[in-house]
Design a protein around this motif. Sequence first.
Motif, PDB file in Angstrom:
ATOM      1  N   THR A   1       0.877  -1.108  -0.160  1.00 50.41           N
ATOM      2  CA  THR A   1       0.215   0.040  -0.146  1.00 50.41           C
ATOM      3  C   THR A   1       0.770   1.207   0.154  1.00 50.41           C
ATOM      4  O   THR A   1       0.629   2.382  -0.654  1.00 50.41           O
ATOM      5  CB  THR A   1      -1.097   0.019   1.229  1.00 50.41           C
ATOM      6  OG1 THR A   1      -1.744  -1.075   1.186  1.00 50.41           O
ATOM      7  CG2 THR A   1      -1.751   1.267   1.271  1.00 50.41           C
ATOM      8  N   PHE A   2       1.911   1.283   0.672  1.00 45.61           N
ATOM      9  CA  PHE A   2       2.749   2.596   0.978  1.00 45.61           C
ATOM     10  C   PHE A   2       3.622   2.405  -0.275  1.00 45.61           C
ATOM     11  O   PHE A   2       4.121   3.508  -0.592  1.00 45.61           O
ATOM     12  CB  PHE A   2       3.591   2.490   2.243  1.00 45.61           C
ATOM     13  CG  PHE A   2       2.721   2.790   3.374  1.00 45.61           C
ATOM     14  CD1 PHE A   2       1.953   3.662   3.497  1.00 45.61           C
ATOM     15  CD2 PHE A   2       2.702   1.666   4.236  1.00 45.61           C
ATOM     16  CE1 PHE A   2       1.080   4.259   4.743  1.00 45.61           C
ATOM     17  CE2 PHE A   2       1.824   2.052   5.352  1.00 45.61           C
ATOM     18  CZ  PHE A   2       1.125   3.033   5.554  1.00 45.61           C
ATOM     19  N   MET A   3       3.925   1.248  -0.894  1.00 44.62           N
ATOM     20  CA  MET A   3       4.649   1.404  -2.203  1.00 44.62           C
ATOM     21  C   MET A   3       3.944   2.098  -3.322  1.00 44.62           C
ATOM     22  O   MET A   3       4.549   2.839  -4.102  1.00 44.62           O
ATOM     23  CB  MET A   3       5.110  -0.083  -2.425  1.00 44.62           C
ATOM     24  CG  MET A   3       6.225  -0.532  -1.849  1.00 44.62           C
ATOM     25  SD  MET A   3       7.861   0.186  -2.010  1.00 44.62           S
ATOM     26  CE  MET A   3       8.421  -0.511  -3.597  1.00 44.62           C
ATOM     27  N   GLN A   4       2.713   1.821  -3.282  1.00 47.90           N
ATOM     28  CA  GLN A   4       1.636   2.293  -4.320  1.00 47.90           C
ATOM     29  C   GLN A   4       1.518   3.939  -3.931  1.00 47.90           C
ATOM     30  O   GLN A   4       1.454   4.690  -4.762  1.00 47.90           O
ATOM     31  CB  GLN A   4       0.393   1.701  -4.103  1.00 47.90           C
ATOM     32  CG  GLN A   4       0.555   0.291  -4.929  1.00 47.90           C
ATOM     33  CD  GLN A   4      -0.757  -0.499  -5.099  1.00 47.90           C
ATOM     34  OE1 GLN A   4      -1.827  -0.101  -4.834  1.00 47.90           O
ATOM     35  NE2 GLN A   4      -0.662  -1.876  -5.733  1.00 47.90           N
ATOM     36  N   LYS A   5       1.459   4.192  -2.840  1.00 46.63           N
ATOM     37  CA  LYS A   5       1.165   5.409  -2.317  1.00 46.63           C
ATOM     38  C   LYS A   5       2.310   6.430  -2.974  1.00 46.63           C
ATOM     39  O   LYS A   5       2.405   7.524  -3.248  1.00 46.63           O
ATOM     40  CB  LYS A   5       0.862   5.701  -1.012  1.00 46.63           C
ATOM     41  CG  LYS A   5       0.441   7.032  -0.396  1.00 46.63           C
ATOM     42  CD  LYS A   5       0.387   6.999   1.204  1.00 46.63           C
ATOM     43  CE  LYS A   5      -0.320   8.358   1.427  1.00 46.63           C
ATOM     44  NZ  LYS A   5      -0.594   8.536   2.939  1.00 46.63           N
ATOM     45  N   SER A   6       3.628   5.783  -2.698  1.00 50.27           N
ATOM     46  CA  SER A   6       4.711   6.734  -3.116  1.00 50.27           C
ATOM     47  C   SER A   6       5.211   6.598  -4.515  1.00 50.27           C
ATOM     48  O   SER A   6       6.064   6.839  -5.130  1.00 50.27           O
ATOM     49  CB  SER A   6       6.007   6.017  -2.368  1.00 50.27           C
ATOM     50  OG  SER A   6       6.369   4.592  -2.318  1.00 50.27           O
ATOM     51  N   TYR A   7       4.409   5.849  -5.534  1.00 49.50           N
ATOM     52  CA  TYR A   7       4.532   5.433  -6.820  1.00 49.50           C
ATOM     53  C   TYR A   7       4.065   6.851  -7.682  1.00 49.50           C
ATOM     54  O   TYR A   7       3.132   6.909  -8.223  1.00 49.50           O
ATOM     55  CB  TYR A   7       3.723   4.341  -7.426  1.00 49.50           C
ATOM     56  CG  TYR A   7       4.281   3.725  -8.681  1.00 49.50           C
ATOM     57  CD1 TYR A   7       5.476   3.341  -9.014  1.00 49.50           C
ATOM     58  CD2 TYR A   7       3.361   3.483  -9.786  1.00 49.50           C
ATOM     59  CE1 TYR A   7       6.091   3.092 -10.059  1.00 49.50           C
ATOM     60  CE2 TYR A   7       4.034   3.014 -10.824  1.00 49.50           C
ATOM     61  CZ  TYR A   7       5.141   2.645 -10.978  1.00 49.50           C
ATOM     62  OH  TYR A   7       5.515   2.253 -12.400  1.00 49.50           O
TER      63      TYR A   7
ATOM     64  N   THR B   1       9.198  10.401   8.466  1.00 47.63           N
ATOM     65  CA  THR B   1      10.086  10.760   7.045  1.00 47.63           C
ATOM     66  C   THR B   1       9.201  10.569   5.918  1.00 47.63           C
ATOM     67  O   THR B   1       9.177  11.222   4.950  1.00 47.63           O
ATOM     68  CB  THR B   1      11.368  10.276   7.272  1.00 47.63           C
ATOM     69  OG1 THR B   1      12.066  10.489   8.390  1.00 47.63           O
ATOM     70  CG2 THR B   1      12.029  10.504   5.998  1.00 47.63           C
ATOM     71  N   PHE B   2       8.591   9.156   5.837  1.00 47.49           N
ATOM     72  CA  PHE B   2       7.669   8.952   4.365  1.00 47.49           C
ATOM     73  C   PHE B   2       6.887   9.933   4.298  1.00 47.49           C
ATOM     74  O   PHE B   2       6.754  10.462   3.285  1.00 47.49           O
ATOM     75  CB  PHE B   2       7.178   7.616   4.819  1.00 47.49           C
ATOM     76  CG  PHE B   2       6.252   7.154   3.743  1.00 47.49           C
ATOM     77  CD1 PHE B   2       6.820   6.374   2.687  1.00 47.49           C
ATOM     78  CD2 PHE B   2       5.002   7.181   3.626  1.00 47.49           C
ATOM     79  CE1 PHE B   2       6.197   5.980   1.652  1.00 47.49           C
ATOM     80  CE2 PHE B   2       3.978   6.688   2.886  1.00 47.49           C
ATOM     81  CZ  PHE B   2       4.665   6.253   1.708  1.00 47.49           C
ATOM     82  N   GLU B   3       6.291  10.451   5.270  1.00 45.45           N
ATOM     83  CA  GLU B   3       4.931  11.445   4.979  1.00 45.45           C
ATOM     84  C   GLU B   3       5.663  12.939   4.538  1.00 45.45           C
ATOM     85  O   GLU B   3       5.058  13.291   3.823  1.00 45.45           O
ATOM     86  CB  GLU B   3       4.053  11.452   6.328  1.00 45.45           C
ATOM     87  CG  GLU B   3       2.888  10.092   6.183  1.00 45.45           C
ATOM     88  CD  GLU B   3       2.193  10.258   7.634  1.00 45.45           C
ATOM     89  OE1 GLU B   3       2.362  11.109   8.529  1.00 45.45           O
ATOM     90  OE2 GLU B   3       1.464   9.192   7.633  1.00 45.45           O
TER      91      GLU B   3
ATOM     92  N   ASP C   1       6.479  16.931   0.801  1.00 44.37           N
ATOM     93  CA  ASP C   1       7.384  17.744   0.176  1.00 44.37           C
ATOM     94  C   ASP C   1       8.945  17.078  -0.390  1.00 44.37           C
ATOM     95  O   ASP C   1       9.736  16.940   0.676  1.00 44.37           O
ATOM     96  CB  ASP C   1       7.807  19.007   1.060  1.00 44.37           C
ATOM     97  CG  ASP C   1       8.859  20.069   0.509  1.00 44.37           C
ATOM     98  OD1 ASP C   1       9.307  19.961  -0.632  1.00 44.37           O
ATOM     99  OD2 ASP C   1       9.467  20.620   1.496  1.00 44.37           O
ATOM    100  N   HIS C   2       8.867  16.790  -1.472  1.00 42.03           N
ATOM    101  CA  HIS C   2       9.966  15.957  -1.983  1.00 42.03           C
ATOM    102  C   HIS C   2      11.376  16.623  -1.687  1.00 42.03           C
ATOM    103  O   HIS C   2      12.458  15.968  -1.369  1.00 42.03           O
ATOM    104  CB  HIS C   2      10.044  15.690  -3.350  1.00 42.03           C
ATOM    105  CG  HIS C   2       8.749  14.799  -3.797  1.00 42.03           C
ATOM    106  ND1 HIS C   2       7.891  14.145  -2.996  1.00 42.03           N
ATOM    107  CD2 HIS C   2       8.074  14.845  -5.100  1.00 42.03           C
ATOM    108  CE1 HIS C   2       6.982  13.690  -3.619  1.00 42.03           C
ATOM    109  NE2 HIS C   2       7.018  14.043  -4.861  1.00 42.03           N
TER     110      HIS C   2
END
Length: 184
Positions: free
Chosen positions: A44-50, A84-86, A91-92
């Motif tokens: 789920t988090f992999m997809q959210k960060s895709y 950190t993820f969020e 903000d990249h």
Amino acid sequence: MNETSFWQLIDQDGSQEEPNEWLRDALLKKEINEIVDFEFMLQTFMQKSYLSSLWAAAYILMDGCSDDTFDYFRGWLIAQGKETFEKVLDDHEYLAAYITEETLDEEGYPQNEDLLSVAIEALIYMKTGDDQWDDKVHDDLLDALEQKGLAESDGIELDWDEEDLPERFPKLWERFGENPLGEF
């Protein structure tokens, strides 16, 4: 396992000497459904960060970024913990301040390929008593993830060109554009 439990394991994992081995061993102490839940949360988090924009940021950091490298980068990002993820998803450019030699892998890159396989490794060992890859266990995991509602990603269309990156991500470009990671 819920989202809170997932992030608690990730946070504990980050404080270990061999974090991915520790995490696999921690998962081995769980029930099968909890391991599946962990993998569901991870995916789920992999997809959210895709995200195309996050791929652009990774591209700047490493002076290029293949499909696999972007997966390993997102594994690394998840391994940094929820906060950190969020922050990075919001903000990249936060990566320009966050990345230090201590936050990178032993080769000086923001990558964590091994995190992406800890759940399947735990399941294979739990079900077969062996470390050797098992297609049936893998297929069973994929079926369980699908039953939980994990959909396959539709892919990504990159909405950036390399020449646009200095303007789009000035902080990242200033720090890494001429001196990408791997050169610490």
